[in-house]
Design an enzyme around this catalytic site. Sequence first.
Site, PDB file in Angstrom:
ATOM      1  N   ASP A 168      -7.067  16.612 -14.954  1.00  0.00           N
ATOM      2  CA  ASP A 168      -7.696  15.104 -15.974  1.00  0.00           C
ATOM      3  C   ASP A 168      -7.228  15.193 -16.989  1.00  0.00           C
ATOM      4  O   ASP A 168      -7.528  15.824 -18.701  1.00  0.00           O
ATOM      5  CB  ASP A 168      -8.902  14.664 -15.713  1.00  0.00           C
ATOM      6  CG  ASP A 168      -9.229  13.015 -16.139  1.00  0.00           C
ATOM      7  OD1 ASP A 168      -8.466  13.133 -16.919  1.00  0.00           O
ATOM      8  OD2 ASP A 168     -10.274  12.966 -14.711  1.00  0.00           O
ATOM      9  N   TYR A 190     -15.685  14.137 -16.100  1.00  0.00           N
ATOM     10  CA  TYR A 190     -16.563  12.658 -15.555  1.00  0.00           C
ATOM     11  C   TYR A 190     -17.958  13.207 -14.813  1.00  0.00           C
ATOM     12  O   TYR A 190     -17.191  13.043 -14.037  1.00  0.00           O
ATOM     13  CB  TYR A 190     -15.991  11.930 -15.852  1.00  0.00           C
ATOM     14  CG  TYR A 190     -15.904  10.422 -15.035  1.00  0.00           C
ATOM     15  CD1 TYR A 190     -17.130   9.897 -15.837  1.00  0.00           C
ATOM     16  CD2 TYR A 190     -15.702   9.999 -14.387  1.00  0.00           C
ATOM     17  CE1 TYR A 190     -17.275   8.826 -15.624  1.00  0.00           C
ATOM     18  CE2 TYR A 190     -16.288   8.687 -13.717  1.00  0.00           C
ATOM     19  CZ  TYR A 190     -16.935   7.603 -14.691  1.00  0.00           C
ATOM     20  OH  TYR A 190     -17.264   6.521 -14.014  1.00  0.00           O
ATOM     21  N   ARG A 243       0.845  -1.223  -0.258  1.00  0.00           N
ATOM     22  CA  ARG A 243      -0.077  -0.178   0.248  1.00  0.00           C
ATOM     23  C   ARG A 243       0.711   1.042  -0.165  1.00  0.00           C
ATOM     24  O   ARG A 243       0.271   2.365  -1.003  1.00  0.00           O
ATOM     25  CB  ARG A 243      -1.185  -0.355   1.404  1.00  0.00           C
ATOM     26  CG  ARG A 243      -2.013   1.429   1.174  1.00  0.00           C
ATOM     27  CD  ARG A 243      -3.169   1.323   2.240  1.00  0.00           C
ATOM     28  NE  ARG A 243      -2.720   0.269   3.346  1.00  0.00           N
ATOM     29  CZ  ARG A 243      -2.553   0.881   4.457  1.00  0.00           C
ATOM     30  NH1 ARG A 243      -2.097   2.285   4.765  1.00  0.00           N
ATOM     31  NH2 ARG A 243      -1.893   0.309   5.675  1.00  0.00           N
ATOM     32  N   LYS A 292      -8.521   3.904 -19.461  1.00  0.00           N
ATOM     33  CA  LYS A 292      -8.174   3.453 -20.944  1.00  0.00           C
ATOM     34  C   LYS A 292      -7.114   3.644 -21.292  1.00  0.00           C
ATOM     35  O   LYS A 292      -6.459   3.025 -21.421  1.00  0.00           O
ATOM     36  CB  LYS A 292      -9.070   5.079 -19.977  1.00  0.00           C
ATOM     37  CG  LYS A 292      -9.686   6.147 -19.692  1.00  0.00           C
ATOM     38  CD  LYS A 292     -11.614   5.443 -19.716  1.00  0.00           C
ATOM     39  CE  LYS A 292     -12.240   4.623 -18.840  1.00  0.00           C
ATOM     40  NZ  LYS A 292     -12.383   6.126 -17.729  1.00  0.00           N
TER      41      LYS A 292
HETATM   42  O1  7XF Z   1     -12.312   5.061 -11.932  1.00  0.00           O
HETATM   43  P1  7XF Z   1     -11.680   5.462 -13.972  1.00  0.00           P
HETATM   44  O2  7XF Z   1     -10.348   4.485 -13.929  1.00  0.00           O
HETATM   45  O3  7XF Z   1     -13.072   5.185 -14.048  1.00  0.00           O
HETATM   46  O4  7XF Z   1     -12.148   6.787 -14.290  1.00  0.00           O
HETATM   47  C1  7XF Z   1     -12.254   7.793 -13.818  1.00  0.00           C
HETATM   48  C2  7XF Z   1     -12.444   8.628 -14.557  1.00  0.00           C
HETATM   49  C3  7XF Z   1     -11.557  10.052 -14.454  1.00  0.00           C
HETATM   50  N1  7XF Z   1     -11.617  10.723 -15.058  1.00  0.00           N
HETATM   51  C4  7XF Z   1     -12.140  10.778 -16.283  1.00  0.00           C
HETATM   52  C5  7XF Z   1     -12.371  11.439 -17.650  1.00  0.00           C
HETATM   53  C6  7XF Z   1     -13.049   9.936 -17.108  1.00  0.00           C
HETATM   54  O5  7XF Z   1     -13.487   9.873 -18.269  1.00  0.00           O
HETATM   55  C7  7XF Z   1     -13.253   8.545 -15.695  1.00  0.00           C
HETATM   56  C8  7XF Z   1     -13.821   7.390 -16.330  1.00  0.00           C
HETATM   57  N2  7XF Z   1     -14.431   7.426 -17.391  1.00  0.00           N
HETATM   58  C9  7XF Z   1     -15.601   6.057 -17.885  1.00  0.00           C
HETATM   59  C10 7XF Z   1     -16.253   6.892 -18.792  1.00  0.00           C
HETATM   60  O6  7XF Z   1     -16.339   7.925 -19.210  1.00  0.00           O
HETATM   61  O7  7XF Z   1     -16.930   5.964 -20.060  1.00  0.00           O
HETATM   62  C11 7XF Z   1     -15.965   5.408 -16.419  1.00  0.00           C
HETATM   63  C12 7XF Z   1     -17.061   4.588 -16.841  1.00  0.00           C
HETATM   64  S1  7XF Z   1     -18.666   5.032 -15.981  1.00  0.00           S
END
Ligand code: 7XF
Length: 402
Positions: free
Chosen positions: A183, A111, A58, A208
């Site tokens: 971000d 998001y 951790r 992603k």
């Molecule tokens: O915790 P995650 O790895 O899902 O990431 C959160 C997140 C943070 N910043 C951006 C710009 C994101 O697009 C995301 C996650 N987005 C996915 C989407 O828009 O499809 C989550 C699916 S519900």
Amino acid sequence: MTISKHIETQAIHAGRINDEQFGSLATPLYQTSTFIFDNAEQGARRFAGEEAGYIYSRLGNPTTRQLEMRVAAMEGMADGAATATGMGAVSAALLANLQCGDHIISSNAVYGCSYALISHMLKKFGIQATFVDMSKPELIEQAIQDNTKVIFCETPINPNLVVIDLTAIAQIAKKHQLLSIVDNTFLTPVLQQPAKFGIDLIVHSATKYLNGHGDVVAGIICGSEEMISHIKNTALKDIGATISPHDAWLILRGLKTLPIRMERHCSNAQKVAEFLEKHDEVRQVYYPGLASHSGHKFIGKQMSAAGGVIAFELEAKLNEGAFFINQLKLFSIAVSLGDAESLVQHPASMTHSPYSQEERLAAGISDSLIRISVGLENSDDIIADLKQSLAQLSKRKKIKAA
Ligand code: 7XF
């Protein structure tokens, strides 16, 4: 070895710790929860910070460390902290830098779960938030209060692809001594390095493009050594959204091909956006690679290309949008983005459902918006799939109208 300034080389070599014992080419996976001390005194010295060395996963792990150093090098930042999810990165970056009584200014469109964190969760701890349209930087200045500490945004924005001027954000933050957090999930350091414009902290959903293979949820934060050490020793250590070493290992593997994957995502998406823009059944396409997009002027300045995500609206009613999505065959109906597979989703009912309808509309996220993540398949096949589904939509509309 001095690491190259070229991102293609960094993606493969930066942060590498050579395996002195066996000479393994691939990064060894230290799939361990804890590390053995030589004796009790050494354990005490490590906990006291008097001796370098691993303690417990951790708090740090050699596989994870290579990921942190690699992405930090690619972002042009000194250090990184890998996290269990992208939300782990966003929440650790915010919680480490805000306290009860503070105020944060966020882009009104982000998001969905970042919105929920900032508007609902932080409020529980006495942290106020103001959401503004950051495509108009003057609105950010107007929202600054005596207790403002952080400016937070994404660019291009998930899901409507609005581009925000990072130079303006960094200048406002410096002028008012605020922390700027961006971000960078949608473009990755291959296409955009926010640190170049003076942004203090960068967060990613590594789920992603960074990983790119749809088999991991993870995140990372990049910043100065001091800032990352502060985040690791507070929000990450004590709240515990630490990445699994196995996930870090998979992302290190995915990163090696990030620069070439991004090239293909961008060229495929450009062709798809141009196809959609010309189609009669499509009302509006949101993609910064199109000359008609308000963010197009940032290409070549802030971002080298537009990325692989496109949003669009159909000349159709809401239920017809669902019909269009359901007719797609090559596309998978799934949230997430940045994978080899092309994906399609409906932000209002899926990724951005944490917003109320009123909040969503105020943030420029319409109910009819459809978001696609253009994958790495042959662009002719991707376009053919969209074309056949649009043809079915058109046929259905004609039958209904008759
Ligand atoms: O915790 P995650 O790895 O899902 O990431 C959160 C997140 C943070 N910043 C951006 C710009 C994101 O697009 C995301 C996650 N987005 C996915 C989407 O828009 O499809 C989550 C699916 S519900």
